[in-house]
Design an enzyme around this catalytic site. Structure first.
Site, PDB file in Angstrom:
ATOM      1  N   LYS A 273    -108.432 -32.338  56.999  1.00 24.65           N
ATOM      2  CA  LYS A 273    -108.734 -31.770  58.318  1.00 24.65           C
ATOM      3  C   LYS A 273    -110.177 -31.268  58.340  1.00 24.65           C
ATOM      4  CE  LYS A 273    -106.770 -28.474  61.687  1.00 24.65           C
ATOM      5  NZ  LYS A 273    -105.747 -27.409  61.906  1.00 24.65           N
TER       6      LYS A 273
ATOM      7  N   SER B  34    -103.003 -28.004  66.363  1.00 32.91           N
ATOM      8  CA  SER B  34    -104.371 -28.470  66.254  1.00 32.91           C
ATOM      9  C   SER B  34    -104.582 -29.569  65.214  1.00 32.91           C
ATOM     10  CB  SER B  34    -105.291 -27.298  65.915  1.00 32.91           C
ATOM     11  OG  SER B  34    -105.050 -26.817  64.615  1.00 32.91           O
TER      12      SER B  34
ATOM     13  N   SER C  63     -99.840 -25.116  64.157  1.00 34.15           N
ATOM     14  CA  SER C  63    -100.762 -26.252  64.118  1.00 34.15           C
ATOM     15  C   SER C  63    -100.480 -27.299  63.043  1.00 34.15           C
ATOM     16  CB  SER C  63    -102.197 -25.753  63.935  1.00 34.15           C
ATOM     17  OG  SER C  63    -102.716 -25.299  65.154  1.00 34.15           O
TER      18      SER C  63
END
Lengths: 95, 496
Positions: B79, B159, B183
């Site tokens: 990420k 997210s 998330s």
């Protein structure tokens, strides 16, 4: 509690985010929607309840008072938008 | 076929590498070619192919020498929130454009030490603020799943939307995510993969770009529960550089996967049965409970009375912490600085830089946080929210003290929705996506989302299991039982 465009402008100033005057009414509306949602917290009886400071009970770790890092000037400045002579450069702060 | 190598689980790839059936180099090439062919998903946003090939070559040497760690040679996606040395790490924000960290986050450093291979950086919502991956400077991530008979683009959730899409589309064997209010778990549920948020303090936050420090926690996003156990093993552990990282032993998570949950007590919180919840979700939840009961667990109704107040408390605490954390983006030390006009001073520099650099949702949250922390409102909003947080945590403590071992809930209130569908909704509607996940962050507990079924449109749905603090091992075992019983094996049909 309702937020007017003047309050929205004050909050934007505190947050150091430029918001143009014509965008303030819409911003104030959004704040009001979010704060309206948050207002529910007023229903909860919190008498005698401690505010949470950390989710896991723990004693903050301490370390020996020794120098363990440093001498990284080039690395620290490597990503600066404007670095000069070993310093971060900014617009004039003091007249 | 080479392409199939990218479809392997971590566990199967590990075993294949040890048998000499494949190499880290082959696995890596398989993933890189699938990434190249999947630009339409917009999941990977910075490629590190050269580094991946170097790491794979080193991993192959290590595997040949014997005694390599489980993750040795396993290609992963990272990420964009994780700082990776020399590679762009910009939290999907314009304000960090061009930022190349001079250091490596603790979690990614541990993964590379274990021999894992970095394929690249993954798209996400800007500063992890979002539930649909629509706030990213890189543009939307597209969910590899589509509704049956439709080509409408769906959100992968957020997210960690890039991580979820990449794992679901077999672009990597697994990915890192972070979870502040859901998330990891919500995008995992939207894409039919497994997502684990560990106990707060299990993984070091050092080098992960901060959103809300009392809630943020990194975790694995994988194809199976076993893979989550293997990957968490490498990510977890005490780090003196994160003062909230727990100095407690990390158990062997994979060894705990016995598949035996006889005698365990699973709670079903009545407050999670919400008005307007789709019948399919309610049905899936009941089926999940039946699966655990059939496996020998005792399923009981429980109450978590302050559940209703979790989202409002979160939307005070998280923005408050964000407004403080994001104060560092000042145009001085890293990232973007606005062009200044004649006579502009330092205040104009801050204000213009932050107006240009932060997207709309981030600006909104920073300002809400500023407001709730400002003089006159601190007690009414921030302190009250922290007191409510104490009560939310107490709800869970009470249930665990009464003998409940884990809690079963739906992971999300719906399946993946359409990109752009929420554009005209007020921000609170988007926040409701995290209604089942956010309590877990507020209470610091471990939670895992497991794919458990498909809805009428053929989209994946997930169930969430919530465990006791530090008991990820038991939680993963519960999740394994659910995974086996649900037998979820669907994959998105390749259209990209």
């Amino acid at each position: 509690m309702s937020i007017d465009p003047e309050t929205a402008a004050r909050v934007a100033k505190l947050a150091r985010i430029r918001v143009e005057a014509d965008a303030l009414p819409a911003l104030a509306d959004e704040f009001n929607t979010i704060l309206g949602f948050i207002e529910q917290l007023g229903e909860v009886d919190v008498e005698g309840i401690e505010p949470m400071t950390g989710v896991t009970p723990m004693r903050l770790a301490r370390r020996a008072d020794l120098v363990t890092d440093g001498d990284q000037q080039a690395a620290v400045l490597a990503n600066a938008p404007d670095a000069r002579e070993g310093f971060f450069a900014v617009p004039k702060v003091v007249e | 076929m080479m392409d199939d190598l990218a479809r392997l689980t971590i566990a199967d790839a590990r075993d294949a590498l040890r048998r000499g059936d494949t190499t880290a180099a082959e696995l890596t090439e398989a993933c890189l070619s699938r990434i190249d062919a999947a630009q339409a998903l917009n999941a990977f946003v910075h490629s590190t192919a050269d580094q991946a090939r170097d790491q794979a070559a080193q991993a192959d040497v290590r595997i040949k020498a014997g005694d390599a760690p489980d993750l040795c040679g396993i290609p992963l996606g990272i990420k964009d929130l994780f700082c990776t040395k020399g590679t762009p790490s910009q939290a999907a924000s314009a304000i960090l454009k061009g930022f190349r960290p001079e250091y490596e986050s603790t979690v990614t450093a541990k993964l590379w030490d274990a021999g894992a291979v970095m394929l690249g950086k993954l798209n996400m919502d800007e500063f992890a603020m979002g539930s649909s991956n629509e706030t990213s400077i890189y543009g939307d991530v597209i969910n590899p799943w589509r509704r049956a008979g439709s080509d409408a683009a769906l959100t992968p959730g957020g997210s960690s939307g890039g991580s979820a899409a990449a794992v679901a589309a077999d672009l990597c064997l697994a990915a890192t995510g972070t979870d502040t209010g859901g998330s990891i778990r919500q995008p995992a549920a939207f894409t039919g993969i497994t997502g684990l948020k560990p106990t707060y303090g299990r993984c070091s936050r050092w080098g992960i770009i901060a959103f809300a420090s009392s809630l943020d926690q990194a975790g694995p996003m994988t194809k199976t529960v076993r893979d989550a156990a293997i990957m968490l093993q490498a990510m977890a552990g005490h780090d003196p550089k994160d003062s909230t990282s727990a100095d407690i032993a990390v158990p062997d998570f994979e060894a705990a996967l016995t598949g035996d949950i006889r005698g365990k007590t699973i709670g079903l919180p009545r407050e999670y049965r919400m008005d307007g919840m789709p019948a399919e979700i309610e049905k899936l939840w009941a089926e999940g409970a039946a699966m655990l009961r059939d496996a020998g667990a005792k399923v009981v109704d429980i109450t978590l009375p302050h559940t209703k107040y979790a989202l409002p408390a979160y939307y005070v605490i998280a923005p408050a912490e964000a407004s403080s954390n994001l104060a560092r983006y000042d145009g001085v030390r890293f990232g973007h600085r606005a062009a200044l006009a004649q006579g502009d001073g330092i205040t104009e520099m801050y204000e213009k830089t932050r107006a240009e650099g932060f997207g709309h949702e981030v600006q909104r949250r920073v300002m809400v946080g500023t407001y709730v922390l400002s003089a006159g409102f601190y007690d009414a909003y921030y302190n009250r929210a922290r007191k409510v947080r104490t009560l939310i945590k107490r709800d869970f403590e009470q249930v665990f003290a009464d003998g409940v071992d884990a809690i079963l809930t739906p992971a999300t209130p719906s399946a993946a929705f359409g990109l752009g569908q929420m554009v005209d909704a007020d921000p609170v509607q988007m926040y409701l996506n995290d209604v089942f996940t956010v309590t877990v962050n507020l209470a610091g507990l471990p939670g895992i989302s497991v794919p458990a079924g498909l809805d009428a449109d053929g989209l994946p749905l997930g169930l969430q299991l919530i465990g006791k603090p530090w008991e990820e091992a038991a939680l993963l075992n519960d999740a394994l039982v659910l995974e086996r019983a649900a037998g979820f094996s669907a994959k998105p049909e390749r259209w990209w």
